[in-house]
Design a protein around this motif. Structure first.
Motif, PDB file in Angstrom:
ATOM      1  N   PRO A 144       0.822  -1.215   0.000  1.00 48.56           N
ATOM      2  CA  PRO A 144       0.000   0.000   0.000  1.00 48.56           C
ATOM      3  C   PRO A 144       0.854   1.262   0.000  1.00 48.56           C
ATOM      4  CG  PRO A 144      -0.729  -1.572   1.669  1.00 48.56           C
ATOM      5  CD  PRO A 144       0.598  -2.048   1.174  1.00 48.56           C
ATOM      6  N   ALA A 145       0.255   2.363  -0.380  1.00 46.67           N
ATOM      7  CA  ALA A 145       0.966   3.639  -0.397  1.00 46.67           C
ATOM      8  C   ALA A 145       1.407   4.027   1.006  1.00 46.67           C
ATOM      9  CB  ALA A 145       0.059   4.724  -0.975  1.00 46.67           C
ATOM     10  N   SER A 146       2.603   4.606   1.071  1.00 47.93           N
ATOM     11  CA  SER A 146       3.162   5.135   2.331  1.00 47.93           C
ATOM     12  C   SER A 146       3.214   4.080   3.427  1.00 47.93           C
ATOM     13  CB  SER A 146       2.348   6.351   2.789  1.00 47.93           C
ATOM     14  OG  SER A 146       2.317   7.336   1.786  1.00 47.93           O
ATOM     15  N   THR A 147       3.585   2.865   3.046  1.00 49.99           N
ATOM     16  CA  THR A 147       3.609   1.749   3.993  1.00 49.99           C
ATOM     17  C   THR A 147       4.972   1.061   3.955  1.00 49.99           C
ATOM     18  OG1 THR A 147       1.247   1.351   3.723  1.00 49.99           O
ATOM     19  CG2 THR A 147       2.560  -0.466   4.606  1.00 49.99           C
ATOM     20  N   VAL A 148       5.457   0.687   5.134  1.00 55.65           N
ATOM     21  CA  VAL A 148       6.685  -0.107   5.254  1.00 55.65           C
ATOM     22  C   VAL A 148       6.316  -1.569   5.399  1.00 55.65           C
ATOM     23  CG1 VAL A 148       8.699  -0.613   6.697  1.00 55.65           C
ATOM     24  CG2 VAL A 148       8.042   1.761   6.265  1.00 55.65           C
ATOM     25  N   ARG A 149       6.980  -2.434   4.652  1.00 53.87           N
ATOM     26  CA  ARG A 149       6.801  -3.884   4.783  1.00 53.87           C
ATOM     27  C   ARG A 149       8.179  -4.499   4.995  1.00 53.87           C
ATOM     28  NH1 ARG A 149       3.108  -6.829   0.437  1.00 53.87           N
ATOM     29  NH2 ARG A 149       1.540  -5.722   1.709  1.00 53.87           N
ATOM     30  N   ASN A 150       8.249  -5.499   5.872  1.00 55.07           N
ATOM     31  CA  ASN A 150       9.529  -6.120   6.212  1.00 55.07           C
ATOM     32  C   ASN A 150       9.680  -7.467   5.500  1.00 55.07           C
ATOM     33  OD1 ASN A 150      10.015  -3.975   8.054  1.00 55.07           O
ATOM     34  ND2 ASN A 150       8.729  -5.028   9.564  1.00 55.07           N
ATOM     35  N   LEU A 151      10.908  -7.775   5.094  1.00 57.08           N
ATOM     36  CA  LEU A 151      11.202  -9.012   4.375  1.00 57.08           C
ATOM     37  C   LEU A 151      12.249  -9.815   5.130  1.00 57.08           C
ATOM     38  CD1 LEU A 151      11.493  -7.643   0.711  1.00 57.08           C
ATOM     39  CD2 LEU A 151       9.471  -8.627   1.838  1.00 57.08           C
TER      40      LEU A 151
END
Length: 240
Positions: free
Chosen positions: A48-55
């Motif tokens: 999503p916009a303006s979202t941090v996701r961790n990998l």
């Protein structure tokens, strides 16, 4: 009684960041084949916009929950990796534009964007430093607009292996020294690949003091009343 004597003869978001890892002594190793650690299309979960996701990258058995390959172990990315060489593809919806970043897990963003996109898919090859702390995730991603993404690892940087020293001792060369005589004995040579580091001299009597040790040669004078043995060997070492 014996006498023994020894004579010791990244993805930093800028590709230029790769040089920084070289300067710190890290070694780059390419994977045999690119490893897909994430694909948002497979899990039907665009960022999503303006979202941090961790990998998660290391110490994981499968990347399937991130849309990647099911056999993470087969990728061969070690837990000792300090940075990753990554091929990043951004696949935005038609007409969408923005920027995409990839960076160490929840770390500070570097200046500049990993990818700038405008309505069409775009791929960029980059180096990113990864977080090596206690968290499960090593990387984080962020997009200013909603987009799908694909993350492939093609190589990694890790500290060089610490060399170890392997040493062995040769067999003895043995001579008999008559009473009152002086005798030399030459130790066996080291095996191929090994370097001599010391010569080891032994005598079978306190009455046979060493005259000198020179390289691989031992000399002794037998001051006793009967013959005695003089033995010579080498300690040989190599770096592994």
């Amino acid at each position: 009684m014996n006498i023994f004597a020894k004579a010791c003869i990244a993805l930093l978001v800028l590709v230029s960041a790769a040089s920084a890892y070289a300067q710190t002594g890290n070694v780059y190793k390419a994977l045999n084949a690119r490893c897909r650690i994430a694909d948002s299309r497979v899990i039907s979960s665009p960022l999503p916009a303006s979202t941090v996701r961790n990998l998660d990258v290391t110490a994981i058995s499968s990347y399937a929950t991130q849309g990647g390959t099911a056999d993470a172990a087969g990728c061969g990315i070690p837990t000792t990796a300090q940075a990753l060489a990554v091929s990043l593809t951004v696949l935005p919806p038609a007409g969408a534009s923005g920027f995409f970043k990839i960076f160490p897990y929840l770390g500070a963003w570097q200046d500049g964007n990993t990818v700038n996109f405008s309505g069409v898919g775009i791929t960029n090859d980059v180096i990113v430093r990864e977080d090596t702390g206690p968290s499960a995730a090593e990387l984080s991603i962020y997009s200013s607009a909603q987009t799908d993404y694909v993350v492939d690892v093609v190589g990694y940087f890790e500290p060089p292996a610490v060399p170890t020293l392997s040493c062995v001792t040769t067999a003895n060369t043995t001579v008999s020294v008559a009473a009152g005589a002086t005798q030399n004995v030459i130790a066996p040579v080291c095996a191929s690949g090994y370097v001599p580091t010391s010569t080891n001299c032994e005598s079978g009597s306190w009455q046979m003091p060493f005259v000198f040790v020179n390289g691989g040669t031992c000399s002794a004078q037998n001051n006793g009343g009967s013959a005695a043995e003089l033995r010579a060997s080498r300690t040989c070492c190599r770096v592994q």
